[in-house]
Design an enzyme around this catalytic site. Structure first.
Site, PDB file in Angstrom:
ATOM      1  N   HIS A   1       0.641  -0.325 -10.355  1.00 56.02           N
ATOM      2  CA  HIS A   1      -0.248  -1.163  -9.553  1.00 56.02           C
ATOM      3  C   HIS A   1      -0.598  -2.451 -10.303  1.00 56.02           C
ATOM      4  O   HIS A   1      -1.781  -2.785 -10.497  1.00 56.02           O
ATOM      5  CB  HIS A   1      -1.526  -0.403  -9.178  1.00 56.02           C
ATOM      6  CG  HIS A   1      -2.178  -0.953  -7.937  1.00 56.02           C
ATOM      7  ND1 HIS A   1      -2.818  -0.165  -7.029  1.00 56.02           N
ATOM      8  CD2 HIS A   1      -2.288  -2.233  -7.454  1.00 56.02           C
ATOM      9  CE1 HIS A   1      -3.303  -0.916  -6.046  1.00 56.02           C
ATOM     10  NE2 HIS A   1      -2.988  -2.174  -6.283  1.00 56.02           N
TER      11      HIS A   1
ATOM     12  N   ARG B   1       0.849  -1.188   0.000  1.00 56.48           N
ATOM     13  CA  ARG B   1       0.000   0.000   0.000  1.00 56.48           C
ATOM     14  C   ARG B   1       0.886   1.239   0.000  1.00 56.48           C
ATOM     15  O   ARG B   1       1.875   1.306   0.747  1.00 56.48           O
ATOM     16  CB  ARG B   1      -0.927   0.014   1.233  1.00 56.48           C
ATOM     17  CG  ARG B   1      -2.011  -1.056   1.194  1.00 56.48           C
ATOM     18  CD  ARG B   1      -3.036  -0.755   0.105  1.00 56.48           C
ATOM     19  NE  ARG B   1      -4.081  -1.760   0.003  1.00 56.48           N
ATOM     20  CZ  ARG B   1      -4.085  -2.748  -0.873  1.00 56.48           C
ATOM     21  NH1 ARG B   1      -3.068  -2.902  -1.712  1.00 56.48           N
ATOM     22  NH2 ARG B   1      -5.096  -3.595  -0.923  1.00 56.48           N
TER      23      ARG B   1
END
Length: 311
Positions: free
Chosen positions: A274, A226
């Site tokens: 991502h 994250r």
């Protein structure tokens, strides 16, 4: 009685999931169901949810037995005050395997010094003599399903692996630590650091200037976890000083990463968009179908989120 299953994700996802979800439900023995993107809220039994999808208010779904997340991360939904239904996060072997491959690839890249040859095609004969994996300490912060799988893969390659988690864990072949003193110890040996913690109030900015200073000189950071785990300014300063040799980052506070962000132009940062591990439709559908089968049979749901912990 027909089971009504609402698929609540971005419109483009429906054609990708309709067939595999239908097949997985049939294979799990859930045969009398209505799977659709358009069901009256008061008639919905299960919500298959992407947190960026159309359902943000759960209060009208008074009959809903469970919300089944399509993503591994639940930080964008777990704190929603309207969510009173049980929430299950996505843990599936396709997503796990994808993460293992991405993490292993980037750890090996930094361990072997591949960038020297990838970027050094200029006629200069440059030799890189890395240590053997057994002499390269790797630390993984986060020993959930993904962190444990990555740790086991790196152990299988011979790496000296330390794992840290908030609660005590036991992973064969991995030096498992927890608590604040354990975190300091884990960072102190981390020549390569992999971040696979969830985003919670306790983990935000966990890797700040003080924690970065604990790491060995010339260490590498790999973050597929994250973005908010890292204090961005502190990392940039550590990279500029050379204390951290390189950071490979797949996740960010703002996504897509804005073009003007300093990470893009920094010579010691690799940005990936991502992609460390995408949810695979076939395997994710199997997990969703199994949880619906379990719920209908009165069995406990898999991968239930602990609201207090936030994951």
């Amino acid at each position: 009685m027909t089971i009504n299953i609402l698929f609540a994700a971005l419109e483009a996802r429906w054609p990708q999931y309709e067939r595999p979800l239908t097949a997985a439900l049939n294979a799990a023995g859930v045969t009398d169901f209505n799977l659709s993107t358009d069901i009256a809220p008061q008639e919905v039994d299960y919500i298959v949810l992407a947190p960026n999808g159309p359902v943000q208010d759960f209060s009208p779904y008074t009959r809903c037995k469970a919300v089944l997340n399509l993503w591994a991360g639940v930080e964008d939904v777990v704190s929603n005050p309207t969510l009173t239904q049980p929430l299950a996060r996505m843990v599936d072997h396709g997503l796990t395997q994808g993460m293992v491959e991405w993490v292993t690839g980037h750890v090996l890249r930094h361990h072997l010094g591949m960038d020297t040859h990838i970027h050094g095609q200029d006629g200069v004969w440059r030799k890189v003599n890395p240590p053997l994996a057994q002499d390269r300490p790797v630390t993984i912060l986060g020993l959930g399903a993904l962190g444990t799988a990555c740790a086991e893969a790196l152990v299988a390659l011979g790496f000296d692996v330390t794992g840290w988690s908030r609660s005590a864990k036991d992973v064969p072949g991995v030096r498992c630590l927890n608590g604040e003193s354990g975190l300091r110890q884990a960072l102190g040996t981390a020549q390569i650091l992999v971040l696979l913690l969830p985003k919670t109030p306790e983990t935000e900015n966990l890797l700040n200037a003080q924690k970065l200073a604990l790491m060995p000189e010339g260490a590498f950071i790999v973050n597929p976890g994250r973005g908010p785990l890292i204090d961005d300014q502190a990392l940039l300063e550590a990279l500029d000083s050379g204390h951290i040799a390189h950071a490979t980052l797949d996740v960010f506070r703002v996504e897509p990463l804005p073009p003007e962000h300093p990470y893009w132009a920094h010579p010691s940062v690799t940005v990936t968009p991502h992609v460390a591990s995408e949810t695979r439709e076939d395997t994710a559908s199997e997990v969703i179908a199994e949880n619906i089968r379990r719920s209908e049979a009165g069995e406990p749901l898999l991968h239930l989120v602990d609201r207090d912990l936030g994951y």
